[in-house]
Design a protein around this motif. Structure first.
Motif, mmCIF file in Angstrom:
data_model
loop_
_atom_site.group_PDB
_atom_site.id
_atom_site.type_symbol
_atom_site.label_atom_id
_atom_site.label_comp_id
_atom_site.label_asym_id
_atom_site.label_seq_id
_atom_site.Cartn_x
_atom_site.Cartn_y
_atom_site.Cartn_z
ATOM 1 N N ARG A 129 -3.093 7.688 -3.192
ATOM 2 C CA ARG A 129 -2.454 6.378 -3.066
ATOM 3 C C ARG A 129 -1.277 6.296 -4.031
ATOM 4 O O ARG A 129 -1.218 6.997 -5.043
ATOM 5 C CB ARG A 129 -3.436 5.248 -3.360
ATOM 6 C CG ARG A 129 -4.498 5.094 -2.285
ATOM 7 C CD ARG A 129 -5.379 3.894 -2.542
ATOM 8 N NE ARG A 129 -6.142 4.101 -3.772
ATOM 9 C CZ ARG A 129 -6.832 3.145 -4.395
ATOM 10 N NH1 ARG A 129 -6.858 1.928 -3.931
ATOM 11 N NH2 ARG A 129 -7.503 3.437 -5.496
ATOM 12 N N SER A 132 0.810 -1.226 0.000
ATOM 13 C CA SER A 132 0.000 0.000 0.000
ATOM 14 C C SER A 132 0.838 1.269 0.000
ATOM 15 O O SER A 132 0.293 2.361 -0.115
ATOM 16 C CB SER A 132 -0.951 0.012 1.207
ATOM 17 O OG SER A 132 -0.226 0.190 2.413
ATOM 18 N N HIS A 150 6.007 8.506 0.909
ATOM 19 C CA HIS A 150 5.480 7.163 1.116
ATOM 20 C C HIS A 150 6.677 6.229 1.230
ATOM 21 O O HIS A 150 7.788 6.579 0.831
ATOM 22 C CB HIS A 150 4.584 6.758 -0.052
ATOM 23 C CG HIS A 150 3.301 7.530 -0.119
ATOM 24 N ND1 HIS A 150 2.090 6.964 0.137
ATOM 25 C CD2 HIS A 150 3.058 8.824 -0.407
ATOM 26 C CE1 HIS A 150 1.138 7.874 0.013
ATOM 27 N NE2 HIS A 150 1.703 9.019 -0.324
#
Length: 135
Positions: free
Chosen positions: A86, A21, A68
């Protein structure tokens, strides 16, 4: 790598192991708190930085957004969705063009150590949502 807080570092590595993810530091912190209510945000941030410095995690910089993190260390690229924030792995990317760029840089006297490519746009899920709301 420092040996202090090895339990916290192991916890972070366990959270990241196989995690596709690409979570932010805050998302990793939230998950870590579920398993260790005493872990601090600073501890998570310090350990993430240390794990990146030691080549155990990748940092994926997203302009204007939080970084991220990724546990997949092999060469691959990412796509950042500007709508849902995302990050996705880009599957089956042809690296030959990138290798040509690296070779050209070397021929010009540059010494390329690494590269990070993040495509930006809208993911398939958000595209479908946009089509439904427009129709």
């Amino acid at each position: 790598m420092q040996n202090r807080n090895s339990a916290q570092r192991s916890l972070i590595l366990n959270i990241m192991d196989g995690n596709k993810s690409h979570p932010t530091a805050d998302e990793i912190y939230d998950e870590a708190r579920k398993q260790d209510s005493h872990i601090s945000r600073g501890t998570v941030y310090r350990n993430l930085n240390l794990l990146v410095e030691n080549g155990l995690l990748l940092r994926i910089p997203v302009p204007g957004q939080a970084d991220h993190f990724d546990s997949t260390l092999s060469d691959h690229y990412h796509f950042y969705c500007r709508e849902c924030n995302r990050v996705f792995d880009v599957p089956d990317f042809d690296v030959e063009g990138i290798k040509a760029v690296e070779k050209s840089l070397e021929e010009q006297g540059f010494e390329s150590v690494c590269h990070k490519i993040v495509f930006e746009g809208t993911c398939p899920d958000c595209c479908r949502k946009n089509e439904k709301s427009a129709g």
